[in-house]
Design a protein around this motif. Structure first.
Motif, PDB file in Angstrom:
ATOM      1  N   GLY A 324       3.992   4.771  -3.210  1.00  0.00           N
ATOM      2  CA  GLY A 324       2.783   5.584  -3.095  1.00  0.00           C
ATOM      3  C   GLY A 324       1.430   5.222  -3.271  1.00  0.00           C
ATOM      4  O   GLY A 324       0.712   6.025  -3.211  1.00  0.00           O
ATOM      5  N   ARG A 327      -0.930   6.201  -0.322  1.00  0.00           N
ATOM      6  CA  ARG A 327      -1.185   7.582  -0.355  1.00  0.00           C
ATOM      7  C   ARG A 327      -2.246   8.188  -1.359  1.00  0.00           C
ATOM      8  O   ARG A 327      -2.929   8.848  -1.199  1.00  0.00           O
ATOM      9  CB  ARG A 327       0.056   8.481  -0.388  1.00  0.00           C
ATOM     10  N   GLY A 346       0.865   9.868  -9.510  1.00  0.00           N
ATOM     11  CA  GLY A 346       1.400   8.910  -8.695  1.00  0.00           C
ATOM     12  C   GLY A 346       1.673   7.610  -9.773  1.00  0.00           C
ATOM     13  O   GLY A 346       2.474   6.824  -9.454  1.00  0.00           O
TER      14      GLY A 346
END
Length: 410
Positions: A324, A327, A346
């Motif tokens: 991730g 993102r 994250g």
């Protein structure tokens, strides 16, 4: 600490097997925490989450990423401290050196080829140099930390014996010279020294090793107070951040010192070195008992596998996006109130995922190695080789016992 000595495992700290009864859960927990910090550093840096410090404006999320980087910058020094703290009182083992090399070699070749042949590898060319790096991971610095560690371990018969026989004053002088040459000098001069390897070398590892040996043998009263350790770690990390931002401002206003903007984050800078000792002192002063201690002692010896897995050239620049990083980067570019939260969550999730995966993979790796070892023991030449290695181990262990006996009589 008691007279500067924390009672516990006197073996190496690089992993490679289940925990023995003498392992210290508090320092094993520190080893796990340091390895997760290493993963955070690689997630932020190689995941493209650290903004260019030469940018004119940094958002709140970008500043948070750099602050997180500063608080994790102590990780490698902490791992070095743990290695030196235990190794300085241990005898050299040829068997351990061979096991360590085989562990590094196995990860290098297996995951390096998987990454290249599966097509997931990025930012690395699949060429002759790459193949040589896989086949000779120590000499080709596939993993710089393991190259430094292996070379230091090769010096252990000399360095360990010298450290154990030196007086307190002798060790103080030798340590002061090393730290001045490889740490203090670069920390105060407003220029980049040509010999400065930023802590990515065996010489800096040796300096940290000797500092750990000094604390192990003679203690350091400042580290025996929890408040001092907390101030040293938190204050040191905040100073790393402040120093980095100050150098950034100097560059933005004058255009000079561009090569030195990240100086305070380098492993052999005095701030990460001091902060690492603060974190060590924090964990040295806590107690982990019962089931929690059992779990930590069981997991920690496999923590090296976390590093060897996620820093393999075949995966080094790939896994961040799997977890991730893209993102998170997009959220940071958009800004907004949720960007900081997404960055922190994250990063924490990625570090936890990599750590768990690395531990499980190394457990499997050790099981496979153990099975091969048992099978090969049926072959006479292999049994003879094992016996020769065991004889060498006993020889160095005998030297260590002789040293102890001499100390008791003196």
């Amino acid at each position: 600490m008691r007279n500067g000595i924390i009672e516990g495992n006197a073996g190496d700290t690089s992993g490679g097997g289940p925990a023995g009864p003498k392992r210290m859960a508090n320092l094993e927990l520190l080893r796990c925490a340091a390895m997760m910090m290493v993963v955070v550093l690689h997630y932020l840096g190689k995941g493209g989450l650290l903004a260019d410090l030469t940018k004119e404006h940094l958002s709140g999320a970008e500043l948070t990423a750099w602050l997180l980087e500063c608080f994790c910058a102590v990780a490698v020094n902490v791992y070095m401290i743990l290695s030196g703290y235990f190794l300085c009182m241990s005898s050299f083992k040829l068997s351990r050196l061979i096991q360590l090399y085989l562990q590094v070699w196995g990860y290098s070749v297996f995951f390096g080829l998987i990454g290249a042949l599966s097509g997931v590898m990025v930012e690395t060319d699949f060429d002759t140099h790459y193949l040589l790096t896989l086949l000779f991971p120590v000499s080709m610095e596939h993993y710089w930390f393991m190259t430094a560690y292996v070379y230091l371990y090769l010096l252990l018969p000399f360095v360990g014996m010298a450290v154990r026989r030196m007086t307190k004053r002798q060790l103080q002088i030798a340590l002061l010279i090393l730290l001045f040459a490889f740490c203090i000098l670069k920390s105060v001069l407003p220029l980049r020294l040509e010999m400065d390897k930023e802590g990515y070398d065996c010489l800096w590892y040796l300096s940290v090793f000797l500092s750990a040996a000094y604390v192990r043998r003679f203690g350091f009263p400042f580290l025996e107070k929890k408040r001092n350790c907390r101030m040293l770690y938190a204050g040191g990390c905040l100073l790393i951040f402040a120093g980095t931002m100050a150098l950034r401002e100097i560059y933005l206003h004058t255009g000079s010192l561009e090569r030195m903007i990240r100086m305070c984050l380098e492993y052999n800078h005095v701030l990460p070195f001091a902060a690492a000792w603060g974190l060590f002192g924090i964990f040295a002063g806590i107690r982990v008992k019962g089931k929690a201690a059992e779990i930590v002692n069981r997991i920690a010896p496999y923590s090296l596998g976390v590093y060897l897995l996620h820093e393999n050239l075949g995966l080094r620049y790939t896994w961040q996006n799997w977890l991730g990083a893209g993102r998170v980067s997009d959220a940071m570019e958009r800004g907004g109130a949720g960007a900081v939260g997404m960055l922190l969550l994250g990063t924490a999730a990625a570090a936890a995922a990599v750590f768990v995966c690395g531990i499980l993979v190394d457990m499997a790796r050790r099981g496979i190695y153990s099975l091969f070892h048992k099978m090969l023991l049926h072959i006479k030449p292999y049994r003879g080789l094992v016996q020769g290695i065991e004889s060498a181990d006993r020889l160095f262990a005998g030297e260590k016992r002789a040293e102890n006996a001499q100390e008791e009589h003196s």
